[in-house]
Design an enzyme around this catalytic site. Structure first.
Site, PDB file in Angstrom:
ATOM      1  CG  HIS A  57      -0.332   0.259   2.531  1.00 56.56           C
ATOM      2  ND1 HIS A  57      -1.050   0.510   3.679  1.00 56.56           N
ATOM      3  CD2 HIS A  57       0.973   0.300   2.926  1.00 56.56           C
ATOM      4  CE1 HIS A  57      -0.240   0.695   4.699  1.00 56.56           C
ATOM      5  NE2 HIS A  57       0.978   0.566   4.272  1.00 56.56           N
ATOM      6  CB  CYS A 114       3.843   5.932   5.289  1.00 57.67           C
ATOM      7  SG  CYS A 114       4.749   5.336   6.714  1.00 57.67           S
ATOM      8  CG  HIS A 155       5.361   0.944   2.369  1.00 57.44           C
ATOM      9  ND1 HIS A 155       4.659   2.111   2.119  1.00 57.44           N
ATOM     10  CD2 HIS A 155       4.882   0.459   3.538  1.00 57.44           C
ATOM     11  CE1 HIS A 155       3.805   2.315   3.099  1.00 57.44           C
ATOM     12  NE2 HIS A 155       3.911   1.321   3.986  1.00 57.44           N
ATOM     13  CG  HIS A 198       3.207  -3.165   6.037  1.00 57.81           C
ATOM     14  ND1 HIS A 198       4.137  -2.664   6.921  1.00 57.81           N
ATOM     15  CD2 HIS A 198       2.609  -2.082   5.476  1.00 57.81           C
ATOM     16  CE1 HIS A 198       4.099  -1.344   6.890  1.00 57.81           C
ATOM     17  NE2 HIS A 198       3.180  -0.968   6.026  1.00 57.81           N
ATOM     18  CG  HIS A 209       0.811 -12.487  -1.871  1.00 53.08           C
ATOM     19  ND1 HIS A 209       0.596 -13.165  -0.694  1.00 53.08           N
ATOM     20  CD2 HIS A 209       2.115 -12.628  -2.164  1.00 53.08           C
ATOM     21  CE1 HIS A 209       1.728 -13.694  -0.285  1.00 53.08           C
ATOM     22  NE2 HIS A 209       2.671 -13.385  -1.151  1.00 53.08           N
ATOM     23  CD  GLU A 214       0.916  -0.528   8.553  1.00 52.34           C
ATOM     24  OE1 GLU A 214      -0.062  -0.209   7.886  1.00 52.34           O
ATOM     25  OE2 GLU A 214       1.677   0.298   9.079  1.00 52.34           O
TER      26      GLU A 214
HETATM   27 ZN   LIG Z   1       2.595   0.793   5.417  1.00 47.45          ZN
END
Ligand SMILES: [Zn+2]
EC number: 4.-.-.-
Length: 117
Positions: free
Chosen positions: A14, A24, A28, A30, A65, A99
């Site tokens: 996201h 952010c 990127h 997670h 994914h 997260e």
């Molecule tokens: Zn993030």
């Protein structure tokens, strides 16, 4: 009251839409841990609060994914994701969205702040 919880690991990408400069805001990913909590005063005809496999289908199907900005339709912060998932899962009253290590958000429905699980 009956309670169940399910913990899942998902991988997603996201970028956040923020009104200040932040890394952010760049694309990127997670590896997140999502814990879903459900409860019901009565069990369904199969003897369940909410089928664990349905919880997995919902969470993994909508996040794992995937590039969430393309699918969610809102700014995909951990807080917003926890709230969104809670509304998608039958009998869900709480979602904890970890997260990353050390960064966790939770959403709890009004009236469930003192639930057993
Ligand atoms: Zn993030």
């Amino acid at each position: 009251m009956f309670y169940v919880s399910k913990r899942l690991e998902i991988s997603f990408a996201h970028r956040l839409e923020l009104d200040y400069e932040s890394k952010c805001g760049r694309l990127h990913g997670h590896n997140a841990i999502v814990t879903v909590f459900c409860c019901s005063e009565k069990l369904d005809r199969n003897g369940m609060v909410t089928d664990f496999s349905k919880i997995k289908e919902t969470v993994s199907g909508r996040l794992d994914h995937l590039y969430i900005n393309e699918t969610a339709g809102f700014n995909p912060t951990a807080e917003n994701l926890a709230h969104w998932l809670c509304g998608l899962i039958p009998n869900c009253y709480k979602v904890i969205f970890q997260e990353s290590e050390g960064n966790t958000a939770a959403y709890v429905k009004d009236g469930y702040e003192n639930a057993a699980l």
